[in-house]
Write an enzyme that holds these catalytic residues in place. Sequence first.
Site, PDB file in Angstrom:
ATOM      1  N   ASP A 121       0.787  -1.228   0.000  1.00 35.85           N
ATOM      2  CA  ASP A 121       0.000   0.000   0.000  1.00 35.85           C
ATOM      3  C   ASP A 121       0.819   1.277   0.000  1.00 35.85           C
ATOM      4  O   ASP A 121       0.337   2.347   0.358  1.00 35.85           O
ATOM      5  CB  ASP A 121      -0.880  -0.010   1.263  1.00 35.85           C
ATOM      6  CG  ASP A 121      -0.052  -0.301   2.510  1.00 35.85           C
ATOM      7  OD1 ASP A 121       1.156  -0.062   2.464  1.00 35.85           O
ATOM      8  OD2 ASP A 121      -0.621  -0.768   3.521  1.00 35.85           O
ATOM      9  N   GLU A 161      -0.753  -8.969  -1.509  1.00 36.29           N
ATOM     10  CA  GLU A 161      -1.314  -8.424  -0.253  1.00 36.29           C
ATOM     11  C   GLU A 161      -2.471  -7.464  -0.575  1.00 36.29           C
ATOM     12  O   GLU A 161      -2.539  -6.338  -0.086  1.00 36.29           O
ATOM     13  CB  GLU A 161      -0.258  -7.721   0.604  1.00 36.29           C
ATOM     14  CG  GLU A 161      -0.706  -7.471   2.034  1.00 36.29           C
ATOM     15  CD  GLU A 161       0.318  -6.692   2.852  1.00 36.29           C
ATOM     16  OE1 GLU A 161       1.146  -7.330   3.525  1.00 36.29           O
ATOM     17  OE2 GLU A 161       0.283  -5.453   2.821  1.00 36.29           O
ATOM     18  N   GLU A 181      -1.990   5.106   3.134  1.00 39.01           N
ATOM     19  CA  GLU A 181      -2.002   3.715   2.672  1.00 39.01           C
ATOM     20  C   GLU A 181      -3.406   3.178   2.376  1.00 39.01           C
ATOM     21  O   GLU A 181      -3.592   2.419   1.421  1.00 39.01           O
ATOM     22  CB  GLU A 181      -1.304   2.804   3.693  1.00 39.01           C
ATOM     23  CG  GLU A 181       0.207   3.010   3.812  1.00 39.01           C
ATOM     24  CD  GLU A 181       0.599   4.168   4.711  1.00 39.01           C
ATOM     25  OE1 GLU A 181      -0.307   4.856   5.245  1.00 39.01           O
ATOM     26  OE2 GLU A 181       1.806   4.416   4.886  1.00 39.01           O
ATOM     27  N   HIS A 207       6.154   4.444  13.366  1.00 40.19           N
ATOM     28  CA  HIS A 207       6.580   5.326  12.271  1.00 40.19           C
ATOM     29  C   HIS A 207       5.433   5.866  11.423  1.00 40.19           C
ATOM     30  O   HIS A 207       5.657   6.583  10.452  1.00 40.19           O
ATOM     31  CB  HIS A 207       7.540   4.572  11.346  1.00 40.19           C
ATOM     32  CG  HIS A 207       6.834   3.524  10.507  1.00 40.19           C
ATOM     33  ND1 HIS A 207       6.542   2.274  10.985  1.00 40.19           N
ATOM     34  CD2 HIS A 207       6.341   3.561   9.248  1.00 40.19           C
ATOM     35  CE1 HIS A 207       5.930   1.584  10.057  1.00 40.19           C
ATOM     36  NE2 HIS A 207       5.786   2.346   8.984  1.00 40.19           N
ATOM     37  N   ARG A 257       2.534   7.845   9.546  1.00 38.28           N
ATOM     38  CA  ARG A 257       2.292   9.275   9.315  1.00 38.28           C
ATOM     39  C   ARG A 257       1.171   9.828  10.188  1.00 38.28           C
ATOM     40  O   ARG A 257       1.258  10.923  10.716  1.00 38.28           O
ATOM     41  CB  ARG A 257       1.895   9.485   7.851  1.00 38.28           C
ATOM     42  CG  ARG A 257       3.026   9.872   6.979  1.00 38.28           C
ATOM     43  CD  ARG A 257       2.530  10.213   5.577  1.00 38.28           C
ATOM     44  NE  ARG A 257       3.594  10.832   4.810  1.00 38.28           N
ATOM     45  CZ  ARG A 257       4.653  10.189   4.336  1.00 38.28           C
ATOM     46  NH1 ARG A 257       4.802   8.902   4.555  1.00 38.28           N
ATOM     47  NH2 ARG A 257       5.573  10.838   3.647  1.00 38.28           N
ATOM     48  N   HIS A 297      12.898   4.480  13.200  1.00 34.60           N
ATOM     49  CA  HIS A 297      12.767   4.729  11.759  1.00 34.60           C
ATOM     50  C   HIS A 297      13.500   6.032  11.404  1.00 34.60           C
ATOM     51  O   HIS A 297      13.439   6.998  12.173  1.00 34.60           O
ATOM     52  CB  HIS A 297      11.262   4.853  11.446  1.00 34.60           C
ATOM     53  CG  HIS A 297      10.930   4.867   9.983  1.00 34.60           C
ATOM     54  ND1 HIS A 297      11.244   5.919   9.157  1.00 34.60           N
ATOM     55  CD2 HIS A 297      10.286   3.972   9.193  1.00 34.60           C
ATOM     56  CE1 HIS A 297      10.822   5.653   7.923  1.00 34.60           C
ATOM     57  NE2 HIS A 297      10.238   4.469   7.929  1.00 34.60           N
TER      58      HIS A 297
HETATM   59  C1  UD1 Z   1       6.784   4.364   3.904  1.00 41.27           C
HETATM   60  C2  UD1 Z   1       5.358   3.960   3.520  1.00 41.27           C
HETATM   61  C3  UD1 Z   1       4.685   3.229   4.682  1.00 41.27           C
HETATM   62  C4  UD1 Z   1       5.542   2.081   5.184  1.00 41.27           C
HETATM   63  C5  UD1 Z   1       6.940   2.569   5.485  1.00 41.27           C
HETATM   64  C6  UD1 Z   1       7.804   1.396   5.832  1.00 41.27           C
HETATM   65  C7  UD1 Z   1       4.246   5.500   1.991  1.00 41.27           C
HETATM   66  C8  UD1 Z   1       3.370   6.666   1.847  1.00 41.27           C
HETATM   67  N1  UD1 Z   1       4.579   5.148   3.235  1.00 41.27           N
HETATM   68  O1  UD1 Z   1       6.682   5.320   4.951  1.00 41.27           O
HETATM   69  O2  UD1 Z   1       3.441   2.714   4.260  1.00 41.27           O
HETATM   70  O3  UD1 Z   1       4.969   1.571   6.362  1.00 41.27           O
HETATM   71  O4  UD1 Z   1       7.489   3.209   4.329  1.00 41.27           O
HETATM   72  O5  UD1 Z   1       8.905   1.753   6.567  1.00 41.27           O
HETATM   73  O6  UD1 Z   1       4.628   4.916   1.016  1.00 41.27           O
HETATM   74  N2  UD1 Z   1      14.243   7.570   5.225  1.00 41.27           N
HETATM   75  C9  UD1 Z   1      15.614   7.416   5.240  1.00 41.27           C
HETATM   76  N3  UD1 Z   1      16.140   6.233   4.795  1.00 41.27           N
HETATM   77  C10 UD1 Z   1      15.391   5.204   4.371  1.00 41.27           C
HETATM   78  C11 UD1 Z   1      13.994   5.349   4.380  1.00 41.27           C
HETATM   79  C12 UD1 Z   1      13.438   6.526   4.801  1.00 41.27           C
HETATM   80  O7  UD1 Z   1      16.345   8.312   5.613  1.00 41.27           O
HETATM   81  O8  UD1 Z   1      15.925   4.162   3.977  1.00 41.27           O
HETATM   82  C13 UD1 Z   1      13.656   8.838   5.698  1.00 41.27           C
HETATM   83  C14 UD1 Z   1      13.808   9.957   4.657  1.00 41.27           C
HETATM   84  O9  UD1 Z   1      13.969  11.178   5.337  1.00 41.27           O
HETATM   85  C15 UD1 Z   1      12.442   9.933   3.957  1.00 41.27           C
HETATM   86  C16 UD1 Z   1      11.541   9.611   5.129  1.00 41.27           C
HETATM   87  O10 UD1 Z   1      12.260   8.668   5.919  1.00 41.27           O
HETATM   88  O11 UD1 Z   1      12.141  11.147   3.320  1.00 41.27           O
HETATM   89  C17 UD1 Z   1      10.172   9.143   4.782  1.00 41.27           C
HETATM   90  O12 UD1 Z   1      10.187   8.071   3.872  1.00 41.27           O
HETATM   91  P1  UD1 Z   1       8.815   7.678   3.107  1.00 41.27           P
HETATM   92  O13 UD1 Z   1       9.064   6.470   2.288  1.00 41.27           O
HETATM   93  O14 UD1 Z   1       8.257   8.855   2.429  1.00 41.27           O
HETATM   94  O15 UD1 Z   1       7.835   7.367   4.282  1.00 41.27           O
HETATM   95  P2  UD1 Z   1       7.867   6.247   5.371  1.00 41.27           P
HETATM   96  O16 UD1 Z   1       7.447   6.933   6.630  1.00 41.27           O
HETATM   97  O17 UD1 Z   1       9.161   5.530   5.353  1.00 41.27           O
HETATM   98  N1  UDP Z   2      11.741  -4.450  10.294  1.00 44.98           N
HETATM   99  C1  UDP Z   2      13.109  -4.595  10.198  1.00 44.98           C
HETATM  100  N2  UDP Z   2      13.909  -3.797  10.980  1.00 44.98           N
HETATM  101  C2  UDP Z   2      13.400  -2.884  11.844  1.00 44.98           C
HETATM  102  C3  UDP Z   2      11.987  -2.741  11.917  1.00 44.98           C
HETATM  103  C4  UDP Z   2      11.193  -3.525  11.112  1.00 44.98           C
HETATM  104  O1  UDP Z   2      13.620  -5.422   9.435  1.00 44.98           O
HETATM  105  O2  UDP Z   2      14.180  -2.210  12.521  1.00 44.98           O
HETATM  106  C5  UDP Z   2      10.895  -5.299   9.450  1.00 44.98           C
HETATM  107  C6  UDP Z   2       9.789  -6.025  10.176  1.00 44.98           C
HETATM  108  O3  UDP Z   2      10.231  -7.240  10.719  1.00 44.98           O
HETATM  109  C7  UDP Z   2       8.754  -6.203   9.089  1.00 44.98           C
HETATM  110  C8  UDP Z   2       8.920  -4.962   8.233  1.00 44.98           C
HETATM  111  O4  UDP Z   2      10.214  -4.454   8.541  1.00 44.98           O
HETATM  112  O5  UDP Z   2       9.058  -7.305   8.274  1.00 44.98           O
HETATM  113  C9  UDP Z   2       7.861  -3.953   8.568  1.00 44.98           C
HETATM  114  O6  UDP Z   2       8.201  -2.741   8.032  1.00 44.98           O
HETATM  115  P1  UDP Z   2       7.604  -1.366   8.547  1.00 44.98           P
HETATM  116  O7  UDP Z   2       7.161  -1.494   9.959  1.00 44.98           O
HETATM  117  O8  UDP Z   2       8.630  -0.329   8.238  1.00 44.98           O
HETATM  118  O9  UDP Z   2       6.402  -1.134   7.562  1.00 44.98           O
HETATM  119  P2  UDP Z   2       4.873  -1.576   7.573  1.00 44.98           P
HETATM  120  O10 UDP Z   2       4.814  -3.035   7.711  1.00 44.98           O
HETATM  121  O11 UDP Z   2       4.236  -0.852   8.717  1.00 44.98           O
HETATM  122  O12 UDP Z   2       4.360  -1.071   6.280  1.00 44.98           O
END
Ligand code: UD1
Ligand code: UDP
Length: 398
Positions: free
Chosen positions: A97, A119, A133, A212, A214, A245
């Site tokens: 999502d 999924e 999402e 983490h 939003r 995160h």
């Molecule tokens: C995204 C997904 C969320 C998912 C999450 C998993 C969307 C809208 N949201 O949210 O559904 O649960 O990923 O973790 O798609 N960043 C880093 N390094 C990384 C990843 C992220 O620095 O490897 C930081 C950056 O500042 C980035 C911010 O996190 O701009 C947000 O990343 P983004 O993918 O937009 O949103 P998530 O909160 O990670």
């Molecule tokens: N996960 C990981 N390291 C972490 C936190 C989560 O490998 O420090 C894994 C977790 O076991 C799961 C996936 O990341 O498989 C979930 O990701 P996240 O919580 O970022 O996203 P969501 O599932 O909420 O979309």
Amino acid sequence: MSLKLLFIFGTRPEAIKLAPLIIKAKECGFFDVKVCLTGQHKQMLKQVINFFDIKIDYSFNLMKPNQSLFGITADILNSIEPLIEGEKPDFIIIQGDTTTAFVGALSGFYKKIKVVHVEAGLRTNDKYSPFPEEMNRVLISRITDYHFVPSKKSSDNLLAEGLRDNIYIVGNTAIDALLLGLDLIKRNGDEKYLGFFNFLDFSKKIVLVTGHRRENFGEGLKNICEALKEIKNRSNNIQIVYPVHPNPNVREPVFRILGDIQRIFLIEPLEYEYMIWLMNKSFLILTDSGGIQEEASFLGKPLIVMRDSTERIEGLEAGVSVLVGTDKDKIVKETLDLLVNKSRYNKMSTPVKIYGDGNSSKEIIDILHKGGHIGINKEEEFVEIYYRNMIDAQLRAL
Ligand code: UD1
Ligand code: UDP
């Protein structure tokens, strides 16, 4: 005839849940498999790619600190167009999502390429929770041609929206990934992980936390942090471990409120194998994550879901997770109760296979393979076989 599958993903959970499928698709030998990383995530994605040893064909360098939904959506869309024009895949495969998943599906639609959604069918029916999402899922389902849903409930959600064709109940590939990870951990032995987590005292109960989402930014996350502080103060026998995160909207409040507190360990996001090892060693998990709800139920770890709504209803119904929202007092009350109430704890720590049994990827690939052998030109026959498989799968799930 071989069909070309283009996997498009960009975040940690998508990578974890698509990895077993990519592995199976390659093993099958029938498909021409291409993998595209959108670059929505960077370090967190790299950890997963390395762990599962996935070969990447295309990778965009798009992530920006604190990126906006507008920016990342537009950047991914623009980057995908020439790639699809060049590769001309038969199927685009997306998962879950995220923004990447939504844009991947939209790209398929714009180019009239069949979209496979892994999924599918998860719903809270609350447009703004989880945000964005929930709406991504709804929009993806309208575009998708083949829906692989984890449970009967998810299938019912799609049927209720008027979708009828190509819905397959296959479980969640999260469990396939988890089993691959657990197998590796077993082969490595505990010493490796005990060494990595040498700052923890495993004679105390581990409370593992992630947060983490939003919709929890601001007040919600602040409440979560205040709750963790109070839980720690009221229980001497626990250690709280929170892999934080990298999103600045998460890091800032978490480190401000919880930094430098004894028995609260704020650590960097864990590589997947270390994460599942620690989950397995934890007494209790507090999270707003989607994927962790699936994993915890399989591992038999009681879970407190710090969200107002969840699409993983199966866990609530099975009595292995409890939904508390982000109210500080509720989080504290439920956690302290589970720390002392043995009979409730025992009931919640029964492992359940409500999200799959580890065979989801195989089922998905089998279905795509059968359809694929006929060749997508013979569309009618193709759809008929899919339909037959769907009924088989639904009967199996009863
Ligand atoms: C995204 C997904 C969320 C998912 C999450 C998993 C969307 C809208 N949201 O949210 O559904 O649960 O990923 O973790 O798609 N960043 C880093 N390094 C990384 C990843 C992220 O620095 O490897 C930081 C950056 O500042 C980035 C911010 O996190 O701009 C947000 O990343 P983004 O993918 O937009 O949103 P998530 O909160 O990670
Ligand atoms: N996960 C990981 N390291 C972490 C936190 C989560 O490998 O420090 C894994 C977790 O076991 C799961 C996936 O990341 O498989 C979930 O990701 P996240 O919580 O970022 O996203 P969501 O599932 O909420 O979309």
